[in-house]
Write a protein that holds these residues in place. Structure first.
Motif, mmCIF file in Angstrom:
data_model
loop_
_atom_site.group_PDB
_atom_site.id
_atom_site.type_symbol
_atom_site.label_atom_id
_atom_site.label_comp_id
_atom_site.label_asym_id
_atom_site.label_seq_id
_atom_site.Cartn_x
_atom_site.Cartn_y
_atom_site.Cartn_z
ATOM 1 N N SER A 75 0.743 -1.079 0.059
ATOM 2 C CA SER A 75 0.097 -0.035 -0.161
ATOM 3 C C SER A 75 0.760 1.220 -0.067
ATOM 4 O O SER A 75 0.710 1.954 -0.918
ATOM 5 C CB SER A 75 -0.951 0.086 1.249
ATOM 6 O OG SER A 75 -0.346 -0.302 2.403
ATOM 7 N N ASP A 92 4.513 0.242 11.913
ATOM 8 C CA ASP A 92 4.011 -1.210 12.056
ATOM 9 C C ASP A 92 4.888 -1.714 13.108
ATOM 10 O O ASP A 92 6.346 -1.607 12.997
ATOM 11 C CB ASP A 92 4.211 -1.714 10.728
ATOM 12 C CG ASP A 92 3.454 -3.092 10.733
ATOM 13 O OD1 ASP A 92 3.607 -3.798 11.328
ATOM 14 O OD2 ASP A 92 2.631 -3.225 9.611
ATOM 15 N N ASP A 155 -4.898 0.401 8.626
ATOM 16 C CA ASP A 155 -4.785 -0.866 8.138
ATOM 17 C C ASP A 155 -4.118 -1.575 9.144
ATOM 18 O O ASP A 155 -3.251 -2.434 8.532
ATOM 19 C CB ASP A 155 -4.425 -1.123 6.738
ATOM 20 C CG ASP A 155 -4.349 -2.419 5.885
ATOM 21 O OD1 ASP A 155 -5.449 -3.072 6.738
ATOM 22 O OD2 ASP A 155 -3.915 -2.565 4.946
#
Ligand SMILES: C[S@@+](CC[C@H](N)C(=O)[O-])C[C@H]1O[C@@H](n2cnc3c(N)ncnc32)[C@H](O)[C@@H]1O
Length: 226
Positions: A75, A92, A155
């Motif tokens: 992404s 992340d 996400d």
């Protein structure tokens, strides 16, 4: 990649190749930016044409993006290409989601995800700030540092309460006119709604009436801060 073999999903098999092109993005462009990169999953490419259309008005601007949940970087690579003057903060822990650890294949991919991210974003280092950590700690730090953003892509964890928390924190970092995109609004897996993003997104939207304009609703939701 330390000599290890990386199995890559062939481009011909990717879902996005079945989608029609639009005026904002072509399959040839996607194939070009993904050339030489290796991805084991495709959780993003079927949204690329929508994102290109949605973000087209920002294309010539120095857009500041924050992404919660980067995995192998697919992404992020798209955002950097459809917004050529953008920079992106990728947050992340590179530990995978709860559900990834229920399956040895995905648990193994999760362990390798940071290495894959680095490989896939090679050449874009000057436009990326990779922050290894959970959104729960990193987003408040960005806020405390006075950082502001124009686009937020949520996400990360699929747990409804986590999505609600990510939404609240990322929204507070967006300037007026900023766009928040929530993935997996219609994600069908797991047993309860508390384990899926939809409840978190719905609760967040219910909490901010009059503060947003809905730009897109489908498998993903996109809203603009007004
Ligand atoms: C579905 S994947 C992201 C896919 C990626 N956006 C793409 O489309 O290429 C979810 C990622 O969220 C990460 N994640 C899970 N909980 C997180 C959290 N609290 N903060 C940041 N990232 C998280 C996982 O480690 C995993 O890499």
């Amino acid at each position: 990649m330390g000599g290890e073999t990386v199995s890559t999903i062939p481009h011909e098999d990717l879902a996005f190749l079945e989608k029609p092109e639009n005026a904002y993005l072509t399959k040839a462009q996607i194939l070009k930016w993904e050339e030489g990169r290796t991805f084991h999953t495709d959780w993003a490419a079927h949204h690329f044409f929508n994102w290109a259309e949605l973000l087209h008005p920002l294309r010539d601007r120095r857009v500041r993006i924050v992404e919660v949940g980067s995995w192998e970087g697919r992404s992020a690579l798209c955002f950097l290409n459809v917004l050529p003057h953008s920079t992106i903060v990728c947050i992340d822990p590179f530990a995978g989601n709860v559900e990834h650890h229920e399956n040895p294949y995905f648990a193994d991919l999760a362990r390798k995800s940071e290495q894959q991210f680095d490989h896939n974003l090679a050449g874009y280092e000057a436009r990326i700030e990779k922050i290894v950590g959970s959104s729960a700690e990193v987003l408040p730090r960005l806020g405390a540092a006075g950082r502001r953003f124009d686009v937020a892509y949520i996400d990360g964890s699929h747990i409804a309460a986590d999505v609600y928390r990510d939404a609240v924190m990322a929204w507070s970092l967006l300037d007026r006119g900023g766009i928040a995109i929530f993935d997996d609004y219609e994600w069908p897996l797991m047993d309860t709604e508390e384990e899926r993003p939809k409840l978190g997104v719905d609760m967040f939207l219910a909490a901010i009436p009059g503060q947003y304009r809905e730009l897109h609703r489908g498998y993903q939701i996109a809203i603009e801060k007004v």
